[in-house]
Design an enzyme around this catalytic site. Structure first.
Site, PDB file in Angstrom:
ATOM      1  N   HIS A 130     -14.049   0.250   1.442  1.00 44.59           N
ATOM      2  CA  HIS A 130     -15.272   0.546   0.683  1.00 44.59           C
ATOM      3  C   HIS A 130     -14.972   1.741  -0.216  1.00 44.59           C
ATOM      4  O   HIS A 130     -14.148   2.595   0.133  1.00 44.59           O
ATOM      5  CB  HIS A 130     -16.365   0.909   1.699  1.00 44.59           C
ATOM      6  N   ASP A 207     -13.062   4.634   9.189  1.00 42.60           N
ATOM      7  CA  ASP A 207     -14.418   4.390   8.719  1.00 42.60           C
ATOM      8  C   ASP A 207     -15.045   3.362   9.665  1.00 42.60           C
ATOM      9  O   ASP A 207     -14.700   2.175   9.618  1.00 42.60           O
ATOM     10  CB  ASP A 207     -14.360   3.877   7.270  1.00 42.60           C
ATOM     11  N   GLN A 210     -18.944  -0.309   9.751  1.00 44.29           N
ATOM     12  CA  GLN A 210     -19.229  -1.725  10.038  1.00 44.29           C
ATOM     13  C   GLN A 210     -18.777  -2.131  11.435  1.00 44.29           C
ATOM     14  O   GLN A 210     -18.898  -3.299  11.798  1.00 44.29           O
ATOM     15  CB  GLN A 210     -18.536  -2.621   8.983  1.00 44.29           C
ATOM     16  N   LYS A 233     -26.960   1.366   9.297  1.00 39.37           N
ATOM     17  CA  LYS A 233     -26.385   0.036   9.546  1.00 39.37           C
ATOM     18  C   LYS A 233     -26.415  -0.299  11.031  1.00 39.37           C
ATOM     19  O   LYS A 233     -26.047  -1.381  11.444  1.00 39.37           O
ATOM     20  CB  LYS A 233     -24.937  -0.021   9.035  1.00 39.37           C
ATOM     21  N   CYS A 371     -19.082  -2.656  -3.364  1.00 35.29           N
ATOM     22  CA  CYS A 371     -18.411  -1.341  -3.378  1.00 35.29           C
ATOM     23  C   CYS A 371     -16.966  -1.471  -2.922  1.00 35.29           C
ATOM     24  O   CYS A 371     -16.461  -0.626  -2.161  1.00 35.29           O
ATOM     25  CB  CYS A 371     -19.142  -0.319  -2.505  1.00 35.29           C
TER      26      CYS A 371
END
Ligand code: PLP
Length: 413
Positions: A130, A207, A210, A233, A371
């Site tokens: 991202h 990261d 997700q 999220k 993104c």
């Protein structure tokens, strides 16, 4: 006879009753919300916690000695402790509360990386990131004379781990990898990557935006140095998130923002700072948001990661099976291990046209570059459609999505 351990099964209809927004209709059709990778819907318990905070406990944190101030501080610090347990951080003091992954990564970029980088150094990332895990590195690289390198992926959308490892050369001062791709759903082998980074003394940032909405995460077992999450999220309010970091890094990092709440003493001849994590939390935070995030974490706890994961994988397999029957449909991302995120295109149709027509059928999917420009460039497309599922979605919704796709396909082709 040994007692059989019954796998926990998710009761999706019961779960859906907890999410008020899932009951609404759009354009006169029942909503099918398949844009969960963008932001998740919120259970009533989260919405009520935010509401309750403002109705009953609203005050600022860490400043007031009155009861309301103590309650607000307890809610905020409680969220830190709950988050620490949720990702198995060794201590709540290793969890910096932020506005989300973007702030978490920028904190590492400016406070950890920038002071260490010099000309000739590199930051290694991957093609599937991202922009939040690319652009901050480019900015600090430009300021320091370092460069950003990206490890390749294959046609299935899997990181080519051998190539990533081969790129961990002595010039690399930090590696940055997504746990789960927001476009492809690919789950990266973070433990293996962390092992290789550690062998070479290269810190690793993961990261986790997700990943945490779909699977149990244990930052200590992963073996990384930094782990970033975003609350909205994972059933929580917008403007909440966190950075977990190894204590030794937090100790050496200078503050990123200056202001109230992050100091020990302010003098014109020399200000001293609070200990981490407060050193990185200048100003008034999103207290009500974190009160909500605590409830989001509790919700996942009641749901059970195994039951959630099993149901999501069943939904993913079901959706894939039915999408495969649609002529001219191409799926991007066929990794062996993936979360329920499906990027696709229909031959002859523009992604945005399809998304607009699907919306008229009640189906919310995202179209665009997500993104992730470099990933789009890798696949040679400007955009894809993305259907991203959550544990509260159903097979009936997948059926409605497929029916809507077939209908709009007829209109467009
Ligand atoms: N990283 C990934 C993989 C994402 O999917 C997103 C959001 O789409 C982000 C980072 C940025 O998260 P936020 O905007 O909440 O900071």
């Amino acid at each position: 006879m040994n007692a059989q351990v019954q796998p926990q099964v998710l009761d999706v209809e019961r779960v859906r009753a907890d999410f008020p927004l899932l009951k609404r209709s759009v354009h006169g059709k029942p909503l099918v919300y398949f844009d969960n990778a963008n932001t998740s819907q919120k259970p009533s318990s989260v919405i009520e916690a935010v509401d309750r905070h403002y109705r009953e406990h609203n005050a600022n944190v860490a400043r007031a000695v009155h009861l309301l101030g103590e309650e607000a501080t307890a809610a905020y610090e409680g969220a830190r402790s709950d988050l620490a347990r949720f990702i198995n951080a060794g201590s709540a003091n290793d969890v910096v509360l932020t506005s989300g992954t973007t702030q978490s990564i920028n904190l590492v970029a400016y406070s950890y990386a920038l002071p260490r980088l010099k000309e000739g150094d590199s930051i290694l990332t991957t093609v599937m990131e991202h922009h939040a895990n690319i652009v901050p590195w480019q900015i600090v690289a430009a300021r320091s004379g370092a460069t950003v390198k990206a490890a390749p992926i294959d046609e299935r959308g899997e990181l080519i781990v051998e190539q990533f490892v081969a790129m961990l050369t002595p010039d690399v001062k930090l590696a940055c990898v997504t746990h789960v791709s927001n476009v492809l759903g690919t789950v990266n082998p973070v433990r293996e990557i962390a092992r290789e980074c550690r062998k070479r003394g290269i810190p690793l940032l993961v990261d986790g935006s997700q990943a945490v909405p779909h699977r149990a995460v244990d930052v200590q077992a992963l073996g990384c140095d930094f782990y970033a999450v975003t609350g909205h999220k994972m059933l929580g309010p917008t403007g909440t998130g966190a950075l977990w970091a190894r204590r030794e890094h937090l100790q050496t990092m200078p503050p990123f923002f200056g202001g109230g709440e992050m100091i020990r003493e302010v003098r014109f001849d020399g200000t001293t700072f609070a200990e981490p994590p407060h050193k990185f939390e200048a100003g008034t935070p999103n207290i009500a948001g974190f009160a909500g995030l605590t409830e989001a974490i509790r919700y996942y706890g009641r749901l059970g990661a195994d039951a959630m994961h099993a149901w999501e994988q069943e939904l993913l397999a079901y959706a894939n099976e039915h999408l495969a029957e649609i002529p001219g449909l191409r799926i991007f991302g066929q990794a062996k291990e993936k979360e329920p995120v499906i990027s696709f295109l229909l031959e002859g149709a523009q992604a945005t046209d399809l998304a607009t027509l699907l919306d008229l059928e009640g189906v919310a999917v995202r179209s665009g570059h997500h993104c992730a420009h470099p990933l789009m460039q890798f696949f040679g497309v400007p955009a894809t459609l993305r259907a991203s599922l959550a544990f509260y979605n159903t097979k009936a919704e997948v059926d409605a999505f497929i029916a809507a796709l077939l209908k709009v396909r007829k209109l467009l082709l």
